[in-house]
Design an enzyme around this catalytic site. Structure first.
Site, PDB file in Angstrom:
ATOM      1  CG  HIS A 180      -1.688   1.272   1.393  1.00  0.00           C
ATOM      2  ND1 HIS A 180      -2.902   1.504   0.788  1.00  0.00           N
ATOM      3  CD2 HIS A 180      -1.412   2.390   2.118  1.00  0.00           C
ATOM      4  CE1 HIS A 180      -3.341   2.711   1.118  1.00  0.00           C
ATOM      5  NE2 HIS A 180      -2.448   3.264   1.926  1.00  0.00           N
ATOM      6  CD  GLU A 181       2.091   3.472   3.683  1.00  0.00           C
ATOM      7  OE1 GLU A 181       2.323   4.567   3.131  1.00  0.00           O
ATOM      8  OE2 GLU A 181       1.091   3.276   4.406  1.00  0.00           O
ATOM      9  CG  HIS A 184       0.358   6.277  -0.534  1.00  0.00           C
ATOM     10  ND1 HIS A 184      -0.782   6.897  -0.990  1.00  0.00           N
ATOM     11  CD2 HIS A 184       0.011   5.678   0.638  1.00  0.00           C
ATOM     12  CE1 HIS A 184      -1.774   6.687  -0.138  1.00  0.00           C
ATOM     13  NE2 HIS A 184      -1.324   5.954   0.854  1.00  0.00           N
TER      14      HIS A 184
END
Length: 245
Positions: free
Chosen positions: A111-112, A115
């Protein structure tokens, strides 16, 4: 100066009552979302992925799959303190994610990385969110001061400016939703396409990320509800002021 009575009269009373009624389901959603995050992360933190992929390796794999190679990945202290920092283009993963081979760790790390990919590809909502950060910081710093002073002194002009500043925080949280959902979508899609997790493991990572996304929904609803309360108070006092005059 017009007399508004207790807490500004009936307008304030109505606004506070509407706020209290709506607050209950929003609080319940917030508590449920936090429980889902905690429960799913704890559950899937105890299940290792069969490829023995660590969180750091998962983040690197997601970046590589999107042709992004200049992002630093490093450990950081704390629990669920994972984040991407666009200022130095780095991903910080908490201690129980960076070296962990759990399904939860892989999902969070991916998920990071999602980003980081957003910034690398100039994803529209993330550019917009970055652009309004300075205004949002000003709003969060001064809005409550102006709202409080405006309420105590019955100054509609100060109260209105306070509402405008507070609305920037709500706008920021609204823009944050597509950013967070898109980062999770990128992460899960890459984990599937690159076959980094098996299907049953991917399901677990999806539960972790969906639960995390719910916390952003709850935060937006809480902020929007507070904004609604201020707007109702403002409108109620305006109507009362016109009647008194």
């Amino acid at each position: 100066m017009p007399y508004y009575g207790y807490y500004g009269g009936y307008g304030d009373f109505l606004a506070n009552n509407i706020y209290c009624i709506l607050l209950i389901p929003v609080l319940l959603l917030s508590l449920w979302a936090q429980a889902q995050v905690s429960g799913n992360f704890k559950r899937y933190s105890g299940v290792a992925n069969r490829r023995r992929l660590t969180g750091a390796q998962a983040a690197e794999a997601v970046l590589r799959a999107h042709g992004v190679y200049n992002v630093a990945i490093r450990p950081c202290s704390g629990n669920l303190t994972d984040h991407y920092d666009p200022r130095d283009n780095s991903i910080s993963l908490s201690e129980n994610v960076y070296n962990s081979t759990s399904i939860a760790a892989v999902g969070v790390a991916a998920h990071e990385a999602g980003h980081a990919v957003q910034y690398a590809e100039n994803y529209g909502p993330v550019r917009l969110r970055t652009a309004i950060i300075p205004a949002t910081q000003i709003g969060s710093k001064f809005s409550f001061i102006l709202l409080l002073v405006g309420m105590v002194l019955y100054s509609q002009s100060l109260f209105f400016v306070g509402i405008l500043l507070f609305s920037l925080t709500t706008l920021f949280q609204l823009i944050t939703l597509p950013v967070e959902f898109n980062a999770s979508h990128r992460a899960l899609q890459t984990l599937e396409n690159e076959q980094l997790l098996y299907d049953d493991e991917l399901s677990g990572a999806k539960k972790v990320l969906k639960a995390a996304a719910l916390t952003y929904v709850a935060a937006l609803l809480m902020s929007a509800l507070q904004l609604l309360r201020y707007v109702l108070i403002f409108v109620g006092r305006n109507n009362r002021g016109r009647r008194d005059n």
